[in-house]
Design an enzyme around this catalytic site. Structure first.
Site, PDB file in Angstrom:
ATOM      1  N   GLU A  40       0.901  -1.055  -0.077  1.00  0.00           N
ATOM      2  CA  GLU A  40      -0.006   0.024  -0.013  1.00  0.00           C
ATOM      3  C   GLU A  40       0.860   1.043   0.033  1.00  0.00           C
ATOM      4  O   GLU A  40       0.666   2.253  -0.630  1.00  0.00           O
ATOM      5  CB  GLU A  40      -1.063  -0.058   1.398  1.00  0.00           C
ATOM      6  CG  GLU A  40      -2.224  -0.965   1.161  1.00  0.00           C
ATOM      7  CD  GLU A  40      -3.034  -0.781  -0.322  1.00  0.00           C
ATOM      8  OE1 GLU A  40      -3.193   0.223  -0.572  1.00  0.00           O
ATOM      9  OE2 GLU A  40      -3.557  -1.874  -0.552  1.00  0.00           O
ATOM     10  N   TYR A 123      -6.161   5.968   5.209  1.00  0.00           N
ATOM     11  CA  TYR A 123      -6.396   5.192   3.996  1.00  0.00           C
ATOM     12  C   TYR A 123      -5.610   3.749   4.407  1.00  0.00           C
ATOM     13  O   TYR A 123      -6.220   2.759   4.126  1.00  0.00           O
ATOM     14  CB  TYR A 123      -6.136   5.627   2.765  1.00  0.00           C
ATOM     15  CG  TYR A 123      -5.611   4.646   1.721  1.00  0.00           C
ATOM     16  CD1 TYR A 123      -6.979   3.848   1.033  1.00  0.00           C
ATOM     17  CD2 TYR A 123      -4.521   4.180   1.237  1.00  0.00           C
ATOM     18  CE1 TYR A 123      -6.675   2.932   0.301  1.00  0.00           C
ATOM     19  CE2 TYR A 123      -4.369   2.898   0.638  1.00  0.00           C
ATOM     20  CZ  TYR A 123      -5.432   2.465  -0.116  1.00  0.00           C
ATOM     21  OH  TYR A 123      -5.315   1.256  -0.910  1.00  0.00           O
ATOM     22  N   ASP A 141      -9.393   5.863  -0.778  1.00  0.00           N
ATOM     23  CA  ASP A 141      -8.144   6.570  -1.607  1.00  0.00           C
ATOM     24  C   ASP A 141      -8.769   7.248  -2.961  1.00  0.00           C
ATOM     25  O   ASP A 141     -10.169   7.180  -3.077  1.00  0.00           O
ATOM     26  CB  ASP A 141      -6.973   5.533  -2.233  1.00  0.00           C
ATOM     27  CG  ASP A 141      -7.617   4.592  -3.274  1.00  0.00           C
ATOM     28  OD1 ASP A 141      -8.826   4.303  -3.605  1.00  0.00           O
ATOM     29  OD2 ASP A 141      -6.795   3.672  -3.970  1.00  0.00           O
TER      30      ASP A 141
END
Ligand code: SF4
Length: 354
Positions: A40, A123, A141
């Protein structure tokens, strides 16, 4: 329920679609919170396909949080070289140290605790909690914001925190408790593959089109609404590839600020003429033998754009030390130890010519 609320009816078709089309990615379906975290963070500024080799290299060298916590800085920068935004990996290491000290080397199974770690925002905390630990929290996101504002024809500015918070709230109300990670990934995947950011969205193959207000009204491309960013400032620079018979001059950048702690070719603010370059090179204590212009290049940071002119300068070998923290480095040594940011990418090939 207001018309601008995401409908619960999207959940089932979205999950069915995701399970049928999801891409096979090295970090996906591994039940490993560290993999989710690393991927991520890498994906924040880079496309999935480009991230894959970086992810594999990073994980094979740093397979767990303990190894990340103790990795020497130069090596860490080298592993991140090419991904840009190096503060992300520095923050990851700070968080890794915190995780080793406070959580026995495991990412905490708690959204708020994840959020308290260095470099982990809402996020990323949502992605780790839902994907790795099946905690039903959203992960919003840019892809998700685009999908949701189109589904609901939400006319508000997605750069506003209050708008993001409201969208998180809406998704929290419909996120399936049995598959929160799949739901979040399905929304991200839909945004990346179907409800795309540039060009027209591929509504004809979209699994949730019958619940999409923008599709029904034909105004898909009016969303998301985003306030214009301030324009970037332009900085003119002159980059110098200074070489003797075998080595190239480099310098470590300061520990704070833009590209902190990375290595660079000598460079000066403003455009230098040949005469100015030669005089600067002499000031460094070197004896220039030959100079030629290299192609211009530019690099865009989030708030600034570098427009670079460059010169290659051959100098006589030096017996003593260089001034101003500069040093000569051989090509192999540079490749192995010194992370040079992609801002200077256009000039890396000249390292071969040292
Ligand atoms: S129907 Fe089109 S605009 Fe609506 S979510 Fe699907 S791809 Fe996006």
């Amino acid at each position: 329920m207001s018309e601008q609320t995401v409908k619960k009816e999207i959940v089932e078709p979205l999950l069915t679609w995701y399970n049928a089309v999801k891409r096979n990615l090295p970090w996906r379906d591994k039940d490993n919170a560290y993999y989710t975290w690393v991927s991520e963070i890498m994906l924040q500024q880079t496309r999935v396909e480009a991230v894959k080799p970086y992810f594999n290299r990073f994980i094979s060298r740093l397979p767990d949080i303990q190894s990340l916590a103790i990795c020497p800085e130069e090596e860490l920068m080298k592993l991140w070289e090419g991904l840009g935004y190096y503060s992300r990996v520095r923050n990851m290491q700070k968080a890794a140290i915190q995780i080793v000290e406070q959580y026995d080397g495991h990412l905490p199974k708690d959204f708020e605790k994840l959020l308290s770690l260095k470099g982990i925002g809402r996020y990323t905390a949502g992605a780790i909690a839902s994907i790795a630990y099946r905690i039903p929290v959203p992960a919003v996101d840019g892809n998700v914001l685009r999908v949701v504002t189109r589904l609901t024809e939400n006319p508000q500015d997605i750069m506003k925190t209050a708008v993001r918070t409201e969208i998180e709230k809406q998704l929290s109300d419909i996120i399936p408790v049995l598959a929160p990670g799949d739901f979040n990934q399905a929304l991200m995947e839909l945004g990346a593959m179907v409800c795309v950011p540039s060009g027209s969205p591929k509504c004809n193959i979209c699994p949730v089109k019958e619940f999409c207000r923008a599709y029904i009204s034909g105004h898909q491309e009016a969303y998301p609404v985003k306030a214009k960013k301030k324009s970037r400032s332009i900085e003119e620079r002159t980059v110098l590839v200074i070489q003797d018979g075998c080595c190239t001059v480099l310098r470590k950048r300061p520990g704070k600020g833009l590209l902190a702690g990375l290595y660079e070719f000598p460079n000066r603010l403003g455009y230098y003429s040949r005469t100015q370059v030669l005089s600067y090179v002499r000031d460094l204590g070197l004896d220039p033998l030959y100079i030629r212009e290299l192609p211009d290049s530019k690099h865009i940071f989030s708030h600034i754009e570098w427009r670079m002119k460059a010169y290659q300068i051959k100098v006589a070998s030096l017996d003593g030390e260089l001034t101003q923290d500069f040093f000569f480095a051989g090509r192999e040594e540079t490749q192995q130890h010194y992370a040079i940011p992609s801002a200077f990418g256009a000039y890396l090939k000249y390292l071969r010519e040292a």
